[in-house]
Write a protein that holds these residues in place. Structure first.
Motif, PDB file in Angstrom:
ATOM      1  N   GLN A 102      19.755 -15.007 -31.826  1.00 17.11           N
ATOM      2  CA  GLN A 102      20.382 -13.849 -31.152  1.00 17.11           C
ATOM      3  C   GLN A 102      19.857 -12.529 -31.718  1.00 17.11           C
ATOM      4  O   GLN A 102      19.617 -11.565 -30.992  1.00 17.11           O
ATOM      5  CB  GLN A 102      21.896 -13.894 -31.323  1.00 17.11           C
ATOM      6  N   TYR A 133      22.940 -10.700 -21.337  1.00 20.81           N
ATOM      7  CA  TYR A 133      22.613 -10.604 -22.771  1.00 20.81           C
ATOM      8  C   TYR A 133      21.126 -10.868 -23.022  1.00 20.81           C
ATOM      9  O   TYR A 133      20.500 -10.270 -23.873  1.00 20.81           O
ATOM     10  CB  TYR A 133      23.424 -11.614 -23.586  1.00 20.81           C
ATOM     11  N   ASP A 174      20.966  -7.387 -24.713  1.00 24.34           N
ATOM     12  CA  ASP A 174      21.520  -7.322 -26.071  1.00 24.34           C
ATOM     13  C   ASP A 174      20.493  -6.688 -27.034  1.00 24.34           C
ATOM     14  O   ASP A 174      19.385  -7.197 -27.173  1.00 24.34           O
ATOM     15  CB  ASP A 174      21.869  -8.742 -26.532  1.00 24.34           C
TER      16      ASP A 174
END
Lengths: 363, 331
Positions: free
Chosen positions: B98, B277, B281
């Motif tokens: 991530q 995302y 993100d």
């Protein structure tokens, strides 16, 4: 043939009129200097000739071609600005070539022109430098190079030396005059410095409050000013001026200043009782008695030695009086000076009401 | 090792001593000069004080907290008592897909914003400068400055409404062209263009002010001289205006490169959703989620520190390249 003719030129900014009907003929190859105090309209007049300001009224011709509606680029003039207007991001060569590149001239012609101009102005070794790396005099030369590279019909100079120090100004003044002698291009030059005007010009145009006061050769203006304004503006130090009343007797016309009777030239019209201003150049006051000169009692206040000459700050009565005397370096004999002599032929007489000269032809 | 003769030893110290004195003396002189200046111009220093205090309190003092990036931080133990863990959080970050995705998105969004967003204010300033009619120019300026003064929340609301699949103007227009409505804000491939476009719409006008100010500072004689030389308005723009404002452009570019890792995350938080995302993100939203929402302050601090170091390297590099290439630099 006149290269530049201004006929009844007026300039108005809104309701404010700054140039009031100027008439001027500038001959081909002539160097004309517009001189006057700040705000007299000289720069505005120059900018109208360049096409940077619109002419409100009147006509402008360059080489017999009406220019009022012609764009600046098509007038075939080149202008040198007070702050040089050099492009800071370009080097000397590119600054000089700017106008040629804009006109899409061939590269080899541009290169040849740059070299030619750089040689004339002594800029060959600075061609790669940017304006920030040059001295004031060198920048001034680049600005001139940019003007001469185009071979225009008319050069316009807008106070090009006013950002330089006194020494450099004198040096550049001589260079500009030499350049004019060499190229022979019609030049119109604006300055507020009467020394520049006197040394550079074929003819000087004295302007005051948007009007031409007098046009003439430097010596004509110096010897025969038409008004108290010109008398005060041309010459350094300026002409001494005293107010008085015309008197007339068997010896001729005279004016009494501070108790001293000053004889006037024969050319002054006999008009006893008329209020006048008399003008005496500091250079024409004599320390010794001479033929047809009036003795004048003075109170000497200060002697400023200038080398071979000295400036004497004195007073006639309450009026200040400046005398320029040749001293050849010795001012010791001046301290006790109480009397000087004013040659009648050198006195200018102006009408007190209008400020216009009464004895134009004399001198 | 051979012992130096006394004379050599003496000369060795003799060389270094005057050198030390030479550096000490100017330093002392400088301090004396500073003290003199302070006495003479104390009012200026008093005026400067609030800004310095602000910097110390809100930008330098918080740096003390940066150490939690290297600690197993617990809010109960505090910064000092929390144990050191070295580079552990950085290792965790670089093993976190991530975070790597956020870094990639940050770089892509920043680079695209720079490429598409940076020239727009310059272009606007040049266009405003060419508009001669004062009232028309002022009207145009007001229209493009206005979005800057609208809150980000309202901007996000406008964007969401404009791209709404049911009543949004964009879908209405494409509906007229016979195209099916698209729910743009749920499509990862549309997020970046929408985000960058709305950013340009919001800030380009206001950012143009600085370039307009630079243009206003160009010496008018340069234009007059060019007019006499025969330059057209187009040529004057290319050959005078743009080169003249180039130092400002470069300074703004360096600042912008320094902020490359700082994507305006408020708008992203307001516009993104789990569906986007993948492209939306960024590091700052990652820090927000990890630090504030998950309470992993130490990990978030490590991500923030990484962000700051990269930004620092970028601004130093840009400054040094600019100094060498264009003679223009921030310092």
């Amino acid at each position: 043939m006149s290269a530049v003719v201004l006929k009844d030129i007026y300039k108005r900014f809104g309701a404010v009129q700054v140039v009031h009907g100027i008439n001027l003929d500038v001959a081909a190859h002539e160097f004309v200097v517009l001189v006057g105090p700040s705000g007299c309209g000289k720069s505005t007049t120059l900018r109208m000739i360049a096409g940077l300001e619109e002419i409100s009224e009147g006509s402008l011709t360059i080489d017999d071609r009406a220019m009022n509606r012609v764009a600046p680029k098509d007038r075939d003039v080149a202008m040198v600005f007070q702050n040089y207007a050099l492009y800071p991001h370009l080097n000397v060569a590119d600054n000089i070539a700017f106008g040629l590149r804009i006109r899409r001239m061939k590269k080899d012609v541009i290169a040849r022109s740059i070299i030619e101009v750089a040689e004339i102005l002594g800029l060959t070794e600075y061609l790669d430098r940017r304006p920030a790396d040059l001295s004031g005099g060198q920048r001034q030369r680049v600005a001139m190079g940019r003007a001469i590279v185009r071979h225009p019909k008319v050069f316009l100079f807008d106070e090009p030396l006013s950002n330089l120090d006194a020494k450099l100004r004198a040096q550049m003044r001589a260079e500009i005059r030499r350049l004019h002698n060499r190229l022979g291009v019609t030049s119109i030059y604006v300055t507020h410095d009467q020394v520049e005007a006197m040394t550079l010009a074929d003819r000087i145009v004295v302007m005051n409050d948007g009007r031409i006061e007098q046009v003439g050769t430097p010596m004509d203006l110096f010897m025969n000013p038409v008004s108290t304004f010109v008398a005060g503006f041309i010459g350094s130090p300026p002409m001494n001026q005293f107010t008085g009343t015309l008197e007339s007797d068997a010896e001729g016309a005279s004016v009494t200043i501070g108790g001293a009777r000053i004889s006037l030239p024969d050319t002054v019209p006999s008009d006893p009782g008329r209020d006048v201003i008399i003008g005496i150049r500091p250079e024409y006051v004599s320390l010794a008695a001479g033929e047809a000169s009036s003795p004048v009692a003075i109170k000497l206040d200060l002697v400023e030695p200038l080398g071979s000459e000295a400036l004497l700050h004195a007073a006639i009565g309450e009026d200040p009086f400046i005398i320029k005397a040749e001293t050849f370096g010795d001012v010791s004999h001046l301290s006790g000076l109480t009397e000087v002599h004013v040659p009648a032929a050198m006195v200018k007489v102006f009408d007190a009401a209008t400020g216009r000269v009464l004895n134009r032809a004399a001198g | 090792m051979t012992d130096l003769p006394a004379s050599s030893a003496g000369s060795a110290t003799g060389v270094s001593e005057p050198a030390t004195r030479a550096t000490e003396k100017p330093m002392r002189e400088r301090l004396v000069r500073l003290a003199d200046h302070f006495k003479r111009e104390w009012q200026i220093y008093v005026m400067l004080a609030p800004m310095i205090i602000w910097f110390l309190l809100f930008l330098y003092k918080p740096m003390y907290g940066l150490q939690i990036a290297f600690k197993d931080y617990s809010i109960f133990r505090g910064i000092v008592e929390s144990p050191w863990v070295g580079w552990e959080h950085f290792e965790t970050l670089f093993n976190n897909s991530q975070f790597l995705r956020a870094v990639k998105n940050t770089v892509i969004i920043s680079a695209l914003s720079l490429i598409f967003g940076f020239p727009v204010p310059i272009f606007l300033a040049l266009m405003f400068n060419e508009i001669l009619h004062a009232l028309y120019r002022r009207t145009c300026q007001t229209i493009v400055y206005l979005p800057h003064f609208i809150s980000t929340v309202i901007i996000a609301g406008i964007v969401i409404t404009a791209f709404s699949p049911s009543a949004g103007i964009v879908n209405t227009i494409i509906g007229w062209l016979g195209i099916e409505p698209v729910y743009f804000l749920t499509k990862p491939e549309w997020f970046r263009p929408i985000f960058i476009g709305s950013g340009i719409w919001q800030e380009a006008g206001f950012s143009s002010i600085i370039f307009l100010a630079a243009i206003a500072g160009v010496n008018p004689s340069l234009y007059e001289s060019a007019v006499v030389d025969g330059a057209s308005r187009w040529q004057m723009m290319w050959k005078i205006t743009i080169p003249s404002i180039m130092p400002t452009i470069i300074i703004m570019l360096i600042i912008r490169i320094g902020n490359l890792m700082e994507v305006g995350f408020e708008l992203i938080i307001l516009l993104y959703q789990p569906a986007t995302y993948q492209t939306a993100d960024v590091i700052n939203t990652f820090i927000y989620r990890q630090g504030l929402q998950s309470g992993q302050y130490d990990l978030a601090a490590a991500a923030g520190l990484f962000n700051a170091v990269v930004a620092f390297v970028l601004v130093m590099t840009a400054n040094s390249i600019s100094k060498r290439v264009s003679r223009t630099s921030l310092w």
